[in-house]
Design an enzyme around this catalytic site. Structure first.
Site, mmCIF file in Angstrom:
data_model
loop_
_atom_site.group_PDB
_atom_site.id
_atom_site.type_symbol
_atom_site.label_atom_id
_atom_site.label_comp_id
_atom_site.label_asym_id
_atom_site.label_seq_id
_atom_site.Cartn_x
_atom_site.Cartn_y
_atom_site.Cartn_z
ATOM 1 N N SER A 143 0.841 -1.196 0.000
ATOM 2 C CA SER A 143 0.000 0.000 0.000
ATOM 3 C C SER A 143 0.874 1.243 0.000
ATOM 4 O O SER A 143 1.681 1.443 0.914
ATOM 5 C CB SER A 143 -0.900 0.009 1.232
ATOM 6 O OG SER A 143 -1.434 1.312 1.397
ATOM 7 N N HIS A 159 -1.449 -1.473 -4.103
ATOM 8 C CA HIS A 159 -2.677 -1.093 -3.398
ATOM 9 C C HIS A 159 -2.695 0.421 -3.225
ATOM 10 O O HIS A 159 -1.786 1.004 -2.642
ATOM 11 C CB HIS A 159 -2.701 -1.791 -2.042
ATOM 12 C CG HIS A 159 -3.970 -1.629 -1.269
ATOM 13 N ND1 HIS A 159 -5.081 -2.425 -1.476
ATOM 14 C CD2 HIS A 159 -4.300 -0.776 -0.281
ATOM 15 C CE1 HIS A 159 -6.035 -2.052 -0.639
ATOM 16 N NE2 HIS A 159 -5.595 -1.056 0.099
ATOM 17 N N MET A 198 -8.959 8.072 -0.016
ATOM 18 C CA MET A 198 -9.824 8.448 1.126
ATOM 19 C C MET A 198 -10.378 9.846 0.900
ATOM 20 O O MET A 198 -9.654 10.736 0.451
ATOM 21 C CB MET A 198 -9.004 8.469 2.412
ATOM 22 C CG MET A 198 -8.304 7.173 2.730
ATOM 23 S SD MET A 198 -7.349 7.364 4.250
ATOM 24 C CE MET A 198 -6.546 5.765 4.317
HETATM 25 C C1 DX5 Z 1 -6.304 1.530 5.870
HETATM 26 C C2 DX5 Z 1 -5.889 1.195 4.455
HETATM 27 C C3 DX5 Z 1 -4.839 0.137 4.386
HETATM 28 C C4 DX5 Z 1 -3.509 0.590 4.942
HETATM 29 C C5 DX5 Z 1 -2.614 -0.583 5.210
HETATM 30 O O1 DX5 Z 1 -7.289 2.498 5.839
HETATM 31 O O2 DX5 Z 1 -6.995 0.749 3.708
HETATM 32 O O3 DX5 Z 1 -4.678 -0.311 3.050
HETATM 33 O O4 DX5 Z 1 -2.875 1.464 4.040
HETATM 34 O O5 DX5 Z 1 -1.497 -0.111 5.875
HETATM 35 P P1 DX5 Z 1 -0.777 -0.945 7.026
HETATM 36 O O6 DX5 Z 1 -0.237 -2.179 6.377
HETATM 37 O O7 DX5 Z 1 0.269 -0.025 7.536
HETATM 38 O O8 DX5 Z 1 -1.827 -1.287 8.065
HETATM 39 ZN ZN ZN Z 2 -6.534 -0.269 1.796
#
Ligand code: DX5
Ligand code: ZN
Length: 226
Positions: free
Chosen positions: A14, A38, A42
């Site tokens: 991500s 990913h 938001m």
């Molecule tokens: C949370 C996101 C995740 C996040 C994952 O709102 O949807 O995709 O970026 O990040 P980590 O692996 O740091 O939890």
């Molecule tokens: Zn996510």
């Protein structure tokens, strides 16, 4: 020596955890080592945070051929399917909490030539997603409450992964099951053993000094025998 690798297991870093001042470099460095990128979008309404959007996706598109999997943590995501596709998205995941019946959203995504994922927050039960699993290319089990990277993995969400995997297998489906949030070397095997096959990892990849090595470590964990 022949080495059998299960190609259905996919690592999806991500970019939320990347250094945004060097996003292109960060993405091109990991791209040859990953299955999906990913992209967390938001809107400041569905979740209490704002991340990135269409111009950033369009800027990254020339950097790599790797598939962009866009996780849309937003209200009215269907309004943006066509612009997201034009910017270079390959798949979109929308939230069941936004579309209690996601049938039209799935149709809209496919009409824009996007694969369709359905994401479910930790408190949303299996029963709510079950009727729509067959509609999806991918079900995204959130293992943190969405909005921020770097949160702790919620262990109880693995039960939902198991129930979705049982449904997928018993119905002869090929639906991917993605687990998103708090994934790292310490728990990726448990997520795999519960039935997930796409693993989002933000801070455990881009938050480290050597993201490529971090990805290889995650792959090593996935290769370990059950
Ligand atoms: C949370 C996101 C995740 C996040 C994952 O709102 O949807 O995709 O970026 O990040 P980590 O692996 O740091 O939890
Ligand atoms: Zn996510």
């Amino acid at each position: 020596m022949l080495c059998r690798v299960d190609t259905t297991l996919q690592i999806a870093p991500s970019i939320l955890a990347a250094d945004f001042s060097r996003l292109g470099e960060e993405v091109s460095a990991v791209a040859p080592h990953i299955d999906l990128l990913h992209v967390d979008v938001m809107d400041g309404h569905f979740v209490p945070n704002i991340s990135l959007g269409i111009p950033v996706i369009a800027s990254l598109r020339p950097v790599t051929d790797v598939k962009f999997d866009c996780h849309l943590m937003m209200l009215n995501p269907d309004f943006y399917f066509e612009p997201l596709r034009s910017a270079g998205a390959d798949s979109v995941s929308v939230h069941l909490e936004v579309f209690p019946n996601p049938t039209d959203a799935a149709r809209g995504a496919r009409a824009s030539d996007l694969d369709f994922g359905l994401a479910v927050n930790p408190p949303t039960p299996f029963d709510a997603v079950e009727p729509y699993i067959e509609l999806c290319d991918m079900v995204v089990v959130m293992s943190v409450n969405p909005g921020f990277g770097g949160q702790s993995f919620i262990e109880a969400t693995l039960k939902k992964v198991e129930l979705i995997r049982n449904f997928v297998e018993s119905h002869g489906l090929l639906t991917d099951i993605q687990v998103d949030g708090g994934i790292g070397a310490a728990n990726i095997r448990r997520a795999r053993d519960a039935g997930a096959n796409v693993f989002v990892a933000g801070s455990s990849v881009f938050g480290t000094a050597d993201p490529v090595q971090a990805i290889e470590e995650l792959r090593g964990k996935l290769r370990e025998a059950q």
